[in-house]
Design a protein around this motif. Sequence first.
Motif, mmCIF file in Angstrom:
data_model
loop_
_atom_site.group_PDB
_atom_site.id
_atom_site.type_symbol
_atom_site.label_atom_id
_atom_site.label_comp_id
_atom_site.label_asym_id
_atom_site.label_seq_id
_atom_site.Cartn_x
_atom_site.Cartn_y
_atom_site.Cartn_z
ATOM 1 N N ASP A 88 -6.467 0.121 -0.188
ATOM 2 C CA ASP A 88 -7.201 -1.153 -0.186
ATOM 3 C C ASP A 88 -7.380 -1.678 1.240
ATOM 4 O OD1 ASP A 88 -7.077 -1.037 -2.950
ATOM 5 O OD2 ASP A 88 -5.146 -2.074 -2.988
ATOM 6 N N ILE A 89 -6.402 -1.349 2.084
ATOM 7 C CA ILE A 89 -6.415 -1.807 3.487
ATOM 8 C C ILE A 89 -6.197 -0.577 4.353
ATOM 9 C CG2 ILE A 89 -5.000 -3.079 5.185
ATOM 10 C CD1 ILE A 89 -4.300 -4.982 2.919
ATOM 11 N N THR A 90 -6.840 -0.535 5.506
ATOM 12 C CA THR A 90 -6.588 0.585 6.421
ATOM 13 C C THR A 90 -5.222 0.369 7.054
ATOM 14 O OG1 THR A 90 -8.927 0.537 6.869
ATOM 15 C CG2 THR A 90 -7.605 1.893 8.309
ATOM 16 N N ASP A 108 7.915 -9.951 21.380
ATOM 17 C CA ASP A 108 7.836 -8.642 20.717
ATOM 18 C C ASP A 108 7.590 -7.592 21.792
ATOM 19 O OD1 ASP A 108 4.855 -7.845 20.780
ATOM 20 O OD2 ASP A 108 4.725 -9.847 19.925
ATOM 21 N N LEU A 109 7.526 -6.341 21.363
ATOM 22 C CA LEU A 109 7.396 -5.234 22.319
ATOM 23 C C LEU A 109 6.189 -5.377 23.252
ATOM 24 C CD1 LEU A 109 7.820 -2.260 23.259
ATOM 25 C CD2 LEU A 109 6.739 -1.544 21.129
ATOM 26 N N ARG A 110 5.006 -5.554 22.676
ATOM 27 C CA ARG A 110 3.799 -5.571 23.514
ATOM 28 C C ARG A 110 3.683 -6.877 24.304
ATOM 29 N NH1 ARG A 110 3.712 -0.212 23.320
ATOM 30 N NH2 ARG A 110 3.690 0.483 21.157
ATOM 31 N N GLN A 149 0.832 -1.219 0.000
ATOM 32 C CA GLN A 149 0.000 0.000 0.000
ATOM 33 C C GLN A 149 0.865 1.267 0.000
ATOM 34 O OE1 GLN A 149 -3.479 -0.103 -0.371
ATOM 35 N NE2 GLN A 149 -2.833 -2.207 -0.767
ATOM 36 N N HIS A 150 2.033 1.182 0.647
ATOM 37 C CA HIS A 150 2.966 2.314 0.623
ATOM 38 C C HIS A 150 3.429 2.518 -0.829
ATOM 39 C CE1 HIS A 150 4.125 1.909 5.105
ATOM 40 N NE2 HIS A 150 3.362 0.866 4.850
ATOM 41 N N ILE A 151 3.840 1.398 -1.448
ATOM 42 C CA ILE A 151 4.390 1.472 -2.807
ATOM 43 C C ILE A 151 3.326 1.969 -3.782
ATOM 44 C CG2 ILE A 151 5.353 0.067 -4.710
ATOM 45 C CD1 ILE A 151 6.750 -1.613 -2.516
HETATM 46 N N1 EPU Z 1 -0.764 -4.074 5.368
HETATM 47 C C1 EPU Z 1 -0.728 -4.512 4.074
HETATM 48 N N2 EPU Z 1 -0.040 -3.756 3.158
HETATM 49 C C2 EPU Z 1 0.599 -2.615 3.490
HETATM 50 C C3 EPU Z 1 0.563 -2.165 4.818
HETATM 51 C C4 EPU Z 1 -0.125 -2.926 5.754
HETATM 52 O O1 EPU Z 1 -1.269 -5.559 3.744
HETATM 53 O O2 EPU Z 1 1.192 -1.991 2.611
HETATM 54 C C5 EPU Z 1 -1.509 -4.856 6.378
HETATM 55 C C6 EPU Z 1 -0.619 -5.412 7.492
HETATM 56 O O3 EPU Z 1 -0.049 -6.635 7.111
HETATM 57 C C7 EPU Z 1 -1.595 -5.512 8.647
HETATM 58 C C8 EPU Z 1 -2.547 -4.332 8.413
HETATM 59 O O4 EPU Z 1 -2.395 -3.972 7.044
HETATM 60 O O5 EPU Z 1 -2.314 -6.697 8.539
HETATM 61 C C9 EPU Z 1 -2.283 -3.112 9.272
HETATM 62 O O6 EPU Z 1 -0.915 -2.723 9.167
HETATM 63 P P1 EPU Z 1 -0.445 -1.221 9.386
HETATM 64 O O7 EPU Z 1 0.214 -0.757 8.153
HETATM 65 O O8 EPU Z 1 -1.575 -0.420 9.949
HETATM 66 O O9 EPU Z 1 0.668 -1.420 10.511
HETATM 67 P P2 EPU Z 1 2.082 -0.716 10.606
HETATM 68 O O10 EPU Z 1 1.991 0.688 10.128
HETATM 69 O O11 EPU Z 1 3.136 -1.592 10.050
HETATM 70 C C10 EPU Z 1 1.637 0.305 12.969
HETATM 71 C C11 EPU Z 1 2.321 0.265 14.301
HETATM 72 C C12 EPU Z 1 2.114 -1.106 14.938
HETATM 73 C C13 EPU Z 1 0.620 -1.385 15.059
HETATM 74 C C14 EPU Z 1 -0.081 -1.234 13.689
HETATM 75 C C15 EPU Z 1 -1.576 -1.374 13.761
HETATM 76 C C16 EPU Z 1 4.174 1.770 13.956
HETATM 77 C C17 EPU Z 1 5.638 1.950 13.798
HETATM 78 N N3 EPU Z 1 3.741 0.515 14.111
HETATM 79 O O12 EPU Z 1 2.263 -0.698 12.188
HETATM 80 O O13 EPU Z 1 2.667 -0.993 16.225
HETATM 81 O O14 EPU Z 1 0.413 -2.700 15.528
HETATM 82 O O15 EPU Z 1 0.244 0.061 13.137
HETATM 83 O O16 EPU Z 1 -2.107 -0.427 14.628
HETATM 84 O O17 EPU Z 1 3.421 2.729 13.979
HETATM 85 C C18 EPU Z 1 3.700 -1.712 18.194
HETATM 86 O O18 EPU Z 1 3.767 -0.514 18.526
HETATM 87 O O19 EPU Z 1 3.947 -2.642 18.993
HETATM 88 C C19 EPU Z 1 3.316 -2.047 16.831
HETATM 89 C C20 EPU Z 1 3.511 -3.240 16.299
#
Ligand code: EPU
Length: 419
Positions: free
Chosen positions: A160-162, A370-372, A126-128
Amino acid sequence: MEKLVITGGTPLKGEVTISGAKNAAVAILPATLLINGVCKLENLPHISDVKIYCQILEKLGAKITWDGPNEITIDTRNISTTEAPLEATSKFRASYYIIGALLGRKGSVTVGMPGGCKLGARPIDQHIKGFEALGATVEVNQGKIIANVKHLKGNSIYMDITSVGATINIMLASVLADGTTIIDNAAKEPHIVDVANFLNTMGADIRGAGTDTIKINGKKELHGNSTYSIVPDQIEAGTFMVAAVASKGDILLKNCITKHLESITAKIIEVGGSVEDYGDSIRVFCNQRPSKANIKTLPYPGFPTDMQSQMGVVLAIADGTSIINESIWESRFQYTEELNKMGAHITSQGKTAFFEGVEELTGAPVYASDLRAGAALIVAGIAAKGKTEIYNLEYIDRGYENIEEKFRNLGANIERIVE
Ligand code: EPU
């Protein structure tokens, strides 16, 4: 090797001050790369992820001065390279924000493929997709992400995904793009709003952060020259709230935004805890065995996945059988095996875990995965009878400032021992 040694069984009592949010800090630090100027950050949590991020920014040419334990001045006028150190960036997740920030400021970036806690697959499609929609080319090759663009152009992007990370990253990339960018189906977590507030303070024009649709009107330059205070950490606050319930204690949490804690507060009340909401502080107390509850983790404003393992400790000692459904990450029940070593009765199958509550936990040697999970084991150790030893502290230190000191000040018998 370091370990935490906890002798449990003491109800936590007293006051604790919540630090700045880790997940806001690790996005705001790279966001400073967008500024052709100097800015000051306050309420920055003193955690290892922040220290590593500061070192990465210095390698890119930023000048950082520590004005106090939680305050820095950062000068990003001279960014001398767009190649981020590979080893450091591949060690943690939030390094991906360098892509959005440097694409915006310099039109070019190379970073290591982001690492982070092992919670199952963590794709960055989703970033890409967002960077490409803004006109960049993105290549993933030999553990590196390389992105380039002549000049980013605003566009409409439907996620596509939040995704927290993708929402912030696209926001970063579009701040200096030509024209307007609209992100639909955006994530709404408090740290997304905080990053937008920071960028707006520095001169950006971002509207709607905290709703499904974020609109970014591109600016020529961010001037900086301002001070920004990072939002209090929702998850650190939630961890102490849950610790009050698990230990049958009474804690006043200061420096928090109680609005961000609503889903956690609701679950605490459901299991029999009491909560008094004072807006910027919150009192949590409990003098009975918690009762069962079911939880499904969801994006904000739902119950946060980052609180799932800590709340799992309460359900492990609750009266009755509870179910947790983890809907964000594939593999976030590794901590349940450690709780079982402490006498819990938890079985997990895929993204669901069943907590058959026991009267009490007993201390044991346990390992943070992991952290949590690490935070949950501390809560478990404090609630348990006897001695708990917790290993793999590097995970916990990534995201909690002075954790053992904060718990000690609440009456916990906890110390860090270097072996
Ligand atoms: N996802 C995709 N494609 C993407 C991005 C995400 O499929 O391009 C999926 C992930 O695999 C997951 C879901 O979308 O199933 C949500 O992922 P998200 O991108 O929201 O997570 P993140 O940005 O990688 C941040 C926090 C996490 C936290 C999640 C959800 C940071 C650095 N990390 O991760 O924090 O669990 O949001 O709230 O902000 C933590 O602090 O312990 C930690 C893991």
